[in-house]
Design an enzyme around this catalytic site. Structure first.
Site, PDB file in Angstrom:
ATOM      1  N   GLU A 187     -29.029  38.333 101.536  1.00  0.00           N
ATOM      2  CA  GLU A 187     -28.852  39.492 102.436  1.00  0.00           C
ATOM      3  C   GLU A 187     -28.944  40.802 101.660  1.00  0.00           C
ATOM      4  O   GLU A 187     -28.001  41.588 101.639  1.00  0.00           O
ATOM      5  CB  GLU A 187     -27.468  39.440 103.106  1.00  0.00           C
ATOM      6  CG  GLU A 187     -27.216  38.301 104.039  1.00  0.00           C
ATOM      7  CD  GLU A 187     -25.755  38.268 104.533  1.00  0.00           C
ATOM      8  OE1 GLU A 187     -24.937  39.125 104.131  1.00  0.00           O
ATOM      9  OE2 GLU A 187     -25.435  37.361 105.321  1.00  0.00           O
ATOM     10  N   PRO A 188     -30.066  41.061 101.000  1.00  0.00           N
ATOM     11  CA  PRO A 188     -30.136  42.264 100.169  1.00  0.00           C
ATOM     12  C   PRO A 188     -30.324  43.542 100.969  1.00  0.00           C
ATOM     13  O   PRO A 188     -31.029  43.562 101.984  1.00  0.00           O
ATOM     14  CB  PRO A 188     -31.369  42.016  99.301  1.00  0.00           C
ATOM     15  CG  PRO A 188     -32.241  41.123 100.127  1.00  0.00           C
ATOM     16  CD  PRO A 188     -31.310  40.275 100.964  1.00  0.00           C
ATOM     17  N   TYR A 209     -28.150  53.606 101.798  1.00  0.00           N
ATOM     18  CA  TYR A 209     -26.879  54.255 102.143  1.00  0.00           C
ATOM     19  C   TYR A 209     -26.997  55.777 102.014  1.00  0.00           C
ATOM     20  O   TYR A 209     -26.048  56.441 101.595  1.00  0.00           O
ATOM     21  CB  TYR A 209     -25.731  53.687 101.290  1.00  0.00           C
ATOM     22  CG  TYR A 209     -25.662  52.176 101.380  1.00  0.00           C
ATOM     23  CD1 TYR A 209     -25.274  51.569 102.570  1.00  0.00           C
ATOM     24  CD2 TYR A 209     -26.043  51.362 100.314  1.00  0.00           C
ATOM     25  CE1 TYR A 209     -25.239  50.190 102.685  1.00  0.00           C
ATOM     26  CE2 TYR A 209     -26.019  49.975 100.428  1.00  0.00           C
ATOM     27  CZ  TYR A 209     -25.616  49.394 101.622  1.00  0.00           C
ATOM     28  OH  TYR A 209     -25.594  48.036 101.737  1.00  0.00           O
ATOM     29  N   GLY A 267     -25.839  42.553  97.596  1.00  0.00           N
ATOM     30  CA  GLY A 267     -25.048  43.108  96.508  1.00  0.00           C
ATOM     31  C   GLY A 267     -25.743  43.387  95.201  1.00  0.00           C
ATOM     32  O   GLY A 267     -25.164  44.038  94.322  1.00  0.00           O
ATOM     33  N   ARG A 280     -22.768  59.661  99.281  1.00  0.00           N
ATOM     34  CA  ARG A 280     -22.319  58.781  98.197  1.00  0.00           C
ATOM     35  C   ARG A 280     -21.602  59.494  97.048  1.00  0.00           C
ATOM     36  O   ARG A 280     -20.583  58.999  96.566  1.00  0.00           O
ATOM     37  CB  ARG A 280     -23.488  57.938  97.665  1.00  0.00           C
ATOM     38  CG  ARG A 280     -24.177  57.096  98.750  1.00  0.00           C
ATOM     39  CD  ARG A 280     -25.147  56.070  98.180  1.00  0.00           C
ATOM     40  NE  ARG A 280     -24.425  55.011  97.503  1.00  0.00           N
ATOM     41  CZ  ARG A 280     -24.339  54.889  96.203  1.00  0.00           C
ATOM     42  NH1 ARG A 280     -24.968  55.721  95.420  1.00  0.00           N
ATOM     43  NH2 ARG A 280     -23.626  53.915  95.684  1.00  0.00           N
ATOM     44  N   CYS A 328     -18.350  73.313 103.592  1.00  0.00           N
ATOM     45  CA  CYS A 328     -17.096  73.918 103.157  1.00  0.00           C
ATOM     46  C   CYS A 328     -16.083  72.874 102.705  1.00  0.00           C
ATOM     47  O   CYS A 328     -15.073  72.637 103.379  1.00  0.00           O
ATOM     48  CB  CYS A 328     -16.523  74.758 104.298  1.00  0.00           C
ATOM     49  SG  CYS A 328     -17.702  75.988 104.826  1.00  0.00           S
ATOM     50  N   GLU A 329     -16.359  72.239 101.612  1.00  0.00           N
ATOM     51  CA  GLU A 329     -15.478  71.231 101.012  1.00  0.00           C
ATOM     52  C   GLU A 329     -15.739  71.251  99.516  1.00  0.00           C
ATOM     53  O   GLU A 329     -16.911  71.254  99.106  1.00  0.00           O
ATOM     54  CB  GLU A 329     -15.855  69.814 101.484  1.00  0.00           C
ATOM     55  CG  GLU A 329     -15.751  69.551 102.949  1.00  0.00           C
ATOM     56  CD  GLU A 329     -14.472  68.847 103.352  1.00  0.00           C
ATOM     57  OE1 GLU A 329     -13.660  68.501 102.476  1.00  0.00           O
ATOM     58  OE2 GLU A 329     -14.299  68.658 104.560  1.00  0.00           O
TER      59      GLU A 329
HETATM   60  N1  LLP Z   1     -24.249  41.564 103.508  1.00  0.00           N
HETATM   61  C1  LLP Z   1     -23.027  42.016 103.848  1.00  0.00           C
HETATM   62  C2  LLP Z   1     -22.137  41.144 104.623  1.00  0.00           C
HETATM   63  C3  LLP Z   1     -22.619  43.306 103.467  1.00  0.00           C
HETATM   64  O1  LLP Z   1     -21.411  43.742 103.789  1.00  0.00           O
HETATM   65  C4  LLP Z   1     -23.506  44.132 102.720  1.00  0.00           C
HETATM   66  C5  LLP Z   1     -23.118  45.493 102.325  1.00  0.00           C
HETATM   67  C6  LLP Z   1     -24.789  43.615 102.409  1.00  0.00           C
HETATM   68  C7  LLP Z   1     -25.114  42.327 102.801  1.00  0.00           C
HETATM   69  C8  LLP Z   1     -25.806  44.410 101.626  1.00  0.00           C
HETATM   70  O2  LLP Z   1     -25.325  44.725 100.359  1.00  0.00           O
HETATM   71  P1  LLP Z   1     -26.280  45.442  99.278  1.00  0.00           P
HETATM   72  O3  LLP Z   1     -27.368  44.459  98.896  1.00  0.00           O
HETATM   73  O4  LLP Z   1     -26.841  46.655  99.891  1.00  0.00           O
HETATM   74  O5  LLP Z   1     -25.364  45.743  98.153  1.00  0.00           O
HETATM   75  N2  LLP Z   1     -22.065  52.370 101.305  1.00  0.00           N
HETATM   76  C9  LLP Z   1     -21.890  51.734 100.021  1.00  0.00           C
HETATM   77  C10 LLP Z   1     -22.309  50.276 100.039  1.00  0.00           C
HETATM   78  C11 LLP Z   1     -21.596  49.458 101.104  1.00  0.00           C
HETATM   79  C12 LLP Z   1     -22.061  48.035 101.151  1.00  0.00           C
HETATM   80  C13 LLP Z   1     -21.502  47.322 102.334  1.00  0.00           C
HETATM   81  N3  LLP Z   1     -21.956  45.985 102.521  1.00  0.00           N
HETATM   82  C14 LLP Z   1     -22.659  52.524  98.984  1.00  0.00           C
HETATM   83  O6  LLP Z   1     -23.260  53.537  99.334  1.00  0.00           O
HETATM   84  O7  LLP Z   1     -22.662  52.172  97.798  1.00  0.00           O
END
Ligand code: LLP
Length: 420
Positions: free
Chosen positions: A278-279, A375, A241, A317, A347-348
């Site tokens: 979990e980055p 992403y 996150g 995104r 086409c959107e």
């Molecule tokens: N762990 C779990 C359980 C998760 O659900 C996620 C992301 C992560 C780790 C990694 O999170 P990060 O460090 O990347 O923030 N598609 C969206 C983001 C969706 C994130 C979903 N979960 C976007 O493009 O902003």
């Protein structure tokens, strides 16, 4: 992009030691470009801050699952966080190890549980009582014990976009905080489960540390109760996150973030536990750009449009979250800049990549859409029967194709027409 692998020399954009224009020339556009150096440095920022502490990094595969990207992390000894057996297969193909992999996700199928158990994953992050029962059954049928952690929803506000905030009561994720203790008690009774940890994930693109500390306080309080009930919790998984700079956001630096969390856990008297991170985005987001070529400039009454060859199917995104990505020219021009909406050919009306951008550009020019490593490609689709982009990895002076551009015929190769 601070201390970036992407930078200008005399008005020309470079990716490490290679000019972005030469990459577009060689590999075509739209083109995802990743920097090995940027991936390496981001991983090291986590790993160095974890060194000498009981802490491990699990790369969230969903953010960027290209084999070459995963392999760069696997070579450095990374663990992984997966959400499907497809992602497990990628981790293994990229040289990652199942025993360093945690399996997250709210809807694992029995087949996925079986595959992960057979491969020997490190932990299942379980999100509900029915999932506990299902996993217990699958483990029983294999004569195994499944290592589990419960994803607890700490009900904290991560202050991020509602679509990527996951730690609030109103989200589908995790076990409600008030039910967690009882859920642990149930898990303990299941003969083929081995309760080993606790986890949470409160959202994505979080730019402050305080929501994490709030979540940790709640989690640690729970850990004390669970241990009083006779279970032993070996690890605390804080999820991913951590945000990145897309525009003018100022997220905490990775090392500071890791140290603050680890110190907080120690201060609270839980230093003996292993901490998992979990980055996703903070490892890969600013290690990638999407190169695109301008097809047409279309002046309008209210807006000018720059129509480019990348679209919402390549980078979803902006359309999905109204996300901001910086858009810069690959070769700067001296002319006066004008305001454009940068849009794709799909086409959107939602097919836009940037709005009201001041750019000095001409048809045929190349643009780089920044911070596209997370992403980006993974969320791309074939909408409008558009082949997905090629991906390349730059490593110093070298550039390697790490995913071929799709061919149109591949896109319908599995389809068939009725015989009569
Ligand atoms: N762990 C779990 C359980 C998760 O659900 C996620 C992301 C992560 C780790 C990694 O999170 P990060 O460090 O990347 O923030 N598609 C969206 C983001 C969706 C994130 C979903 N979960 C976007 O493009 O902003």
């Amino acid at each position: 992009m601070s201390h970036s692998a992407f930078y200008y020399v005399d008005g020309v954009l470079y990716a490490e030691g290679v000019s972005a224009a030469s990459l577009a020339e060689q590999f075509g556009t739209p083109l995802y470009v990743y920097s090995r150096d940027a991936l390496t440095r981001a991983y090291h920022a986590y790993a160095d801050a974890c060194a000498g502490r009981r802490a491990t990094v699990h790369v969230a595969v969903k953010a960027n699952s290209n084999l070459a990207v995963l392999n760069v992390f696997a070579r450095m000894g990374a663990g992984f966080d997966i959400v499907s057996s497809g992602e497990l297969a990628r981790v293994l193909a990229a040289g990652g190890k199942a025993e360093n992999t945690v399996f997250s996700g709210v809807g694992k199928s029995a087949a996925e549980m079986r595959e992960a158990l057979e491969a020997g994953v490190k932990c299942f992050n379980v999100e509900s009582i029915p999932e506990l029962h299902a996993l217990n059954e699958v483990a029983k049928s294999l004569g195994k014990k499944a290592p589990v952690s419960l994803r607890v929803n700490p009900d904290v506000d991560a202050k991020t976009h509602p679509y990527i905030s996951t730690g609030l009561k109103s989200n589908k994720f995790g076990v409600a905080f008030k039910d967690a203790r009882a859920t642990y008690a149930q898990a303990r009774e299941m003969a083929n489960l081995d309760v080993i940890g606790i986890d949470c994930h409160i959202g994505s693109q979080i730019t402050e540390i305080s929501p994490y500390l709030d979540a940790l306080d709640k989690l640690l309080e729970l850990v004390e109760q669970i241990e009083a009930d006779g279970m032993s919790i070996r690890h605390v998984d804080v999820g991913g996150g951590l945000g990145i700079t897309y525009d003018d956001e100022t997220p905490p630096d990775i090392g500071e973030f890791v140290k603050t969390l680890l110190d907080h856990i120690e201060k609270r008297g839980h230093g003996q536990r292993e901490v998992y991170f979990e980055p996703g985005r903070s490892l890969v987001g600013n290690a990638g750009v999407l190169l695109t070529r301008i097809e047409f400039l279309k002046p309008g009454e209210e807006k000018n449009f720059a129509i480019v060859d990348a679209a919402m199917n390549d980078l979803a995104r902006p359309a999905m979250y109204e996300a901001f990505h910086r858009i810069v020219p690959v070769v700067k021009r001296d002319e006066k800049a004008h305001k454009y909406d940068v849009v794709g050919p799909v086409c959107e009306s939602g097919d836009w990549l940037g709005r009201d951008r001041e750019l000095a550009i001409a048809p045929g020019d190349l643009l780089a859409i920044c911070s596209a490593g997370a992403y980006g490609f993974v969320m791309s689709s074939n909408y409008n029967t558009r082949p997905r982009a090629a991906e390349i990895m730059v490593d110093g002076e070298r550039a390697r194709l790490v995913r071929e551009r799709e061919e149109v015929t591949q896109l319908f190769a599995g389809e068939s027409i009725l015989p009569d």
